[in-house]
Design an enzyme around this catalytic site. Sequence first.
Site, PDB file in Angstrom:
ATOM      1  N   ARG A 108       0.832  -1.201   0.000  1.00 23.58           N
ATOM      2  CA  ARG A 108       0.000   0.000   0.000  1.00 23.58           C
ATOM      3  C   ARG A 108       0.867   1.251   0.000  1.00 23.58           C
ATOM      4  O   ARG A 108       1.759   1.392   0.835  1.00 23.58           O
ATOM      5  CB  ARG A 108      -0.924   0.002   1.219  1.00 23.58           C
ATOM      6  CG  ARG A 108      -1.985   1.087   1.165  1.00 23.58           C
ATOM      7  CD  ARG A 108      -3.021   0.926   2.251  1.00 23.58           C
ATOM      8  NE  ARG A 108      -2.512   1.200   3.582  1.00 23.58           N
ATOM      9  CZ  ARG A 108      -3.265   1.364   4.656  1.00 23.58           C
ATOM     10  NH1 ARG A 108      -4.576   1.232   4.546  1.00 23.58           N
ATOM     11  NH2 ARG A 108      -2.747   1.616   5.827  1.00 23.58           N
ATOM     12  N   THR A 112      -1.046   7.630  -0.821  1.00 23.77           N
ATOM     13  CA  THR A 112      -2.375   7.496  -1.424  1.00 23.77           C
ATOM     14  C   THR A 112      -3.193   6.372  -0.810  1.00 23.77           C
ATOM     15  O   THR A 112      -4.415   6.308  -0.998  1.00 23.77           O
ATOM     16  CB  THR A 112      -2.258   7.233  -2.935  1.00 23.77           C
ATOM     17  OG1 THR A 112      -1.651   5.938  -3.131  1.00 23.77           O
ATOM     18  CG2 THR A 112      -1.411   8.297  -3.606  1.00 23.77           C
ATOM     19  N   ASP A 204      -2.058  -3.453  13.517  1.00 25.92           N
ATOM     20  CA  ASP A 204      -1.587  -4.022  12.255  1.00 25.92           C
ATOM     21  C   ASP A 204      -1.588  -5.545  12.361  1.00 25.92           C
ATOM     22  O   ASP A 204      -0.790  -6.125  13.099  1.00 25.92           O
ATOM     23  CB  ASP A 204      -0.171  -3.513  11.947  1.00 25.92           C
ATOM     24  CG  ASP A 204       0.304  -3.933  10.563  1.00 25.92           C
ATOM     25  OD1 ASP A 204       0.447  -5.156  10.320  1.00 25.92           O
ATOM     26  OD2 ASP A 204       0.540  -3.038   9.720  1.00 25.92           O
ATOM     27  N   ASP A 207       1.795  -7.382  11.536  1.00 28.98           N
ATOM     28  CA  ASP A 207       2.787  -7.261  12.594  1.00 28.98           C
ATOM     29  C   ASP A 207       2.446  -8.148  13.783  1.00 28.98           C
ATOM     30  O   ASP A 207       3.324  -8.782  14.381  1.00 28.98           O
ATOM     31  CB  ASP A 207       2.894  -5.805  13.059  1.00 28.98           C
ATOM     32  CG  ASP A 207       3.673  -4.929  12.095  1.00 28.98           C
ATOM     33  OD1 ASP A 207       4.404  -5.492  11.244  1.00 28.98           O
ATOM     34  OD2 ASP A 207       3.556  -3.696  12.201  1.00 28.98           O
TER      35      ASP A 207
END
Length: 213
Positions: A108, A112, A204, A207
């Site tokens: 990603r 943006t 996350d 993670d």
Amino acid sequence: MDFSMDNVTIFTHPLIQHKISILRDKRTGTNEFRALIEEIAMLMGFEALRDLPLQDVEVETPIETCMTPMIAGKKMAVVPILRAGLGMVNGILALVPSAKVGHIGLYRDEVTHEPHEYYCKLPSPIEQRTIVVTDPMLATGGSAVAAVDFIKQHGGRNIKFMAIIAAPEGLKRLQESHPDIQIYIGHLDRQLNENAYICPGLGDAGDRIFGTK
């Protein structure tokens, strides 16, 4: 945020909700988090795979020979979106051990938040398989839409998408972009924040699954 629920299943099962609550807890360690992701994927998969096609085959029991149903056609495919989607694969394979596994790699853009492909490998013939795409988090929906785009470009048709938690923004985007797929969500969260993280979310997922920062 309004959207039709025709092709969306949002789970209410107490076991799924309980396990998602433990996932959210920042004190939950890597080992337990990883195990919970697999367990939730298996519980969700039980429902998501209820329409797998069956055919009667002949089996000899200790008593007699009979015709009995087994999964028909080409083996299904599980396609995780790397890397967090890998955490859900074993949960699906526990239900269908013969399933093939493909991979889609996306990253990603930090500015943006749009996805870019760096890897796509799918089992062949993909067009003859039931395909389950996995990603624990459906945030902006960009990665999910891109992954389904890639699968369709390779000929995939019968596609299901599974996410453990989702933001309304991402669910709406995926549903509008691909109204022909079935979408399965463990819990629909409140919203995305300014950094495109799901709130309240669970941090996350990649993670926390792999113990990285």
